[in-house]
Design a protein around this motif. Structure first.
Motif, PDB file in Angstrom:
ATOM      1  N   HIS A  85      -8.206  10.224   4.598  1.00  0.00           N
ATOM      2  CA  HIS A  85      -7.943   9.319   3.481  1.00  0.00           C
ATOM      3  C   HIS A  85      -7.858   7.875   3.978  1.00  0.00           C
ATOM      4  O   HIS A  85      -7.409   7.622   5.100  1.00  0.00           O
ATOM      5  N   HIS A  91       0.819   3.789  -3.098  1.00  0.00           N
ATOM      6  CA  HIS A  91       0.172   5.080  -2.841  1.00  0.00           C
ATOM      7  C   HIS A  91       1.093   6.063  -2.121  1.00  0.00           C
ATOM      8  O   HIS A  91       0.613   7.063  -1.573  1.00  0.00           O
ATOM      9  N   TRP A 123      -6.374   4.187   2.271  1.00  0.00           N
ATOM     10  CA  TRP A 123      -5.765   3.464   1.151  1.00  0.00           C
ATOM     11  C   TRP A 123      -5.764   1.975   1.502  1.00  0.00           C
ATOM     12  O   TRP A 123      -5.403   1.601   2.627  1.00  0.00           O
ATOM     13  N   THR A 124      -6.152   1.133   0.572  1.00  0.00           N
ATOM     14  CA  THR A 124      -6.181  -0.301   0.832  1.00  0.00           C
ATOM     15  C   THR A 124      -5.509  -1.064  -0.306  1.00  0.00           C
ATOM     16  O   THR A 124      -5.235  -0.509  -1.380  1.00  0.00           O
ATOM     17  N   HIS A 128       0.692   9.836  -2.835  1.00  0.00           N
ATOM     18  CA  HIS A 128      -0.573  10.374  -2.333  1.00  0.00           C
ATOM     19  C   HIS A 128      -0.557  10.477  -0.808  1.00  0.00           C
ATOM     20  O   HIS A 128      -1.096  11.430  -0.233  1.00  0.00           O
ATOM     21  N   ILE A 129       0.059   9.487  -0.153  1.00  0.00           N
ATOM     22  CA  ILE A 129       0.156   9.525   1.303  1.00  0.00           C
ATOM     23  C   ILE A 129       0.997  10.718   1.746  1.00  0.00           C
ATOM     24  O   ILE A 129       0.619  11.450   2.663  1.00  0.00           O
ATOM     25  N   ILE A 189       0.844  -1.201   0.000  1.00  0.00           N
ATOM     26  CA  ILE A 189       0.000   0.000   0.000  1.00  0.00           C
ATOM     27  C   ILE A 189       0.874   1.245   0.000  1.00  0.00           C
ATOM     28  O   ILE A 189       0.648   2.186  -0.769  1.00  0.00           O
TER      29      ILE A 189
END
Length: 328
Positions: free
Chosen positions: A303, A70, A305-306, A73-74, A66
Motif C-alpha cells: 500500500h 488513513h 498513502w500520500t 486503513h493503515i 496521512i
C-alpha cells in the motif's frame, strides 16, 4: 533528517574506537564529511524535536496528516498484535499514536541516543502498561542487531519521517535488504518516504527562518569535539543547505567562515575559508523508485498513502517469497 533520530551499544562521551575512526576518516577525506548519525546526541535530538514543530518543516505535519486521514486503513493493512520495532524512535511519539489502532504486543524503540530513548520509553510505560516495551540504544546504520528479548515472530519495522533518505541509494538498498533478513513471512515494513517536489519548499524546510536547523547542524561540531577531542569553534562555521537536482537530494554542509586549523587527538586538518564539511543528505523519491527499491531488496509493495499534493508517502510492504541478500 533522521528521527533519528537514528540505535545494544551507544555513542558515549568517549566514543568507541570504530566511531572515532569513522569520524577521523571523514574529516581527512578529500571532500570532508561527518555521518548524519552524529547529529543526534542528547541536545541534537532535542533540537530535531524543535525542527519538527517548525512551519517550514513539512515532513512531520504532512506525514501526521496521512496517518490521521488513513489511520484505519493503515492499521487494517498492518494488522494487530505485532512486535513493533521503531527505528530511530526519538521521543517515540509517532509510534505511540499507532498503539490504539495497531495494538502491538511488544514495542521496541531503537535510537542512537541512549539517554533520550530510555527516557521516552520510561514515560510510555506509564501510559501503556499493557504493552511489553524495550529501549535499544544502538547505531543501526551499519546493521540492526536486536537483543534476544525482541520476539522474532511478526516484526513490523516502523521507520517514519524521511530518514531513509539519509542513506545513499546503495546503502538504502542494503539497509532494507538487512531488515528483510530479520523479518519472518508474517511481518512487514511501514516506512515514511519524502517525495520529489518544488525546490522552494525543500529550501525552506532545511534552512528555517528561526535558525533551528542551523543550530542542529552546528551542534554536530560540539559532539565531534567530545567524541574525538577536537577543537572545532562553532562560531567559525555556518550552516548551508541546497537541493542537488542531479542526485535528487537535499545536502547539508558546514562552511568555514575563515581559514582554520582543526586539531583532534593524534591529528589535524587545515580548512580554507569557504571549504565545507558535508553532514547530511536527504534523498527524495518517486513512487516508482521506492517500489523498485523494495522489490530489489526482498519486499513486496502493498500500500501507498500520500497527502493530496503528493509531497510525502507512507508505504507498507510485505516480505516477498525470497529472503534478500546484499543488494547489487
Amino acid at each position: 533528517m533522521m528521527t533519528e533520530t537514528t540505535i545494544a551499544k551507544t555513542l558515549p562521551a568517549a566514543a568507541s574506537q570504530e566511531a572515532q575512526a569513522e569520524l577521523i576518516a571523514g574529516l581527512r577525506a578529500p571532500l570532508p564529511y561527518i555521518s548524519p548519525k552524529f547529529l543526534y546526541d542528547s541536545l541534537g535530538s532535542k533540537l530535531f524535536e524543535a525542527i519538527c514543530e517548525l512551519p517550514e518543516y513539512y515532513p512531520t505535519r504532512t506525514e501526521a496528516a496521512i496517518f490521521s486521514r488513513h489511520g484505519e486503513h493503515i492499521a487494517e493493512a498492518c494488522g494487530t498484535g505485532a512486535t513493533l520495532v521503531d527505528l530511530g524512535a526519538g521521543n517515540c511519539a509517532k509510534a505511540a499514536r499507532l498503539f490504539p489502532t495497531v495494538r502491538p504486543s511488544q514495542y521496541v524503540a531503537v535510537d542512537i541516543s541512549s539517554e533520550f530513548v530510555q527516557g521516552a520509553v520510561a514515560q510510555l510505560r506509564h501510559r501503556f502498561n499493557d504493552i511489553d516495551m524495550h529501549a535499544v540504544a544502538q547505531d543501526f546504520s551499519a546493521g540492526l542487531v536486536l537483543p534476544d528479548t525482541v520476539r522474532a515472530h511478526r516484526r513490523l519495522f516502523f521507520y517514519p519521517g524521511s530518514s531513509l533518505g539519509n542513506f545513499r541509494p546503495d546503502e538504502a538498498r542494503d539497509f532494507l535488504a538487512h531488515l528483510r533478513t530479520q523479518c519472518d513471512a508474517h511481518g512487514g515494513l511501514l516506512i515514511g518516504v519524502d517525495l520529489i517536489k518544488e525546490t522552494a519548499a525543500l529550501a525552506d524546510a532545511y534552512d528555517d527562518a528561526l535558525g533551528v536547523t542551523a543550530a542542529f547542524n552546528l551542534n554536530i561540531l560540539r559532539h565531534v569535539n567530545r567524541l574525538i577531542g577536537a577543537n572545532f569553534d562553532v562560531s567559525g562555521w555556518r550552516h548551508r543547505s541546497f537541493y542537488n537536482a542531479g542526485h535528487q537530494r537535499v545536502e547539508m554542509h558546514l562552511e568555514a567562515r575563515e581559514d582554520v586549523t582543526v586539531r583532534w587527538r593524534g591529528g589535524m586538518r587545515y580548512f580554507v575559508r569557504g571549504q565545507s564539511i558535508h553532514t547530511e543528505n536527504s534523498h527524495k523519491y518517486t513512487r516508482g523508485t521506492i517500489a523498485d527499491m523494495l522489490e530489489r531488496t526482498g519486499w513486496r509493495l502493498d500500500h501507498v498513502w500520500t497527502d493530496p499534493d503528493e509531497w510525502f508517502a507512507v508505504v507498507y510492504a510485505r516480505p516477498a517469497n525470497h529472503v534478500a541478500g546484499k543488494a547489487p
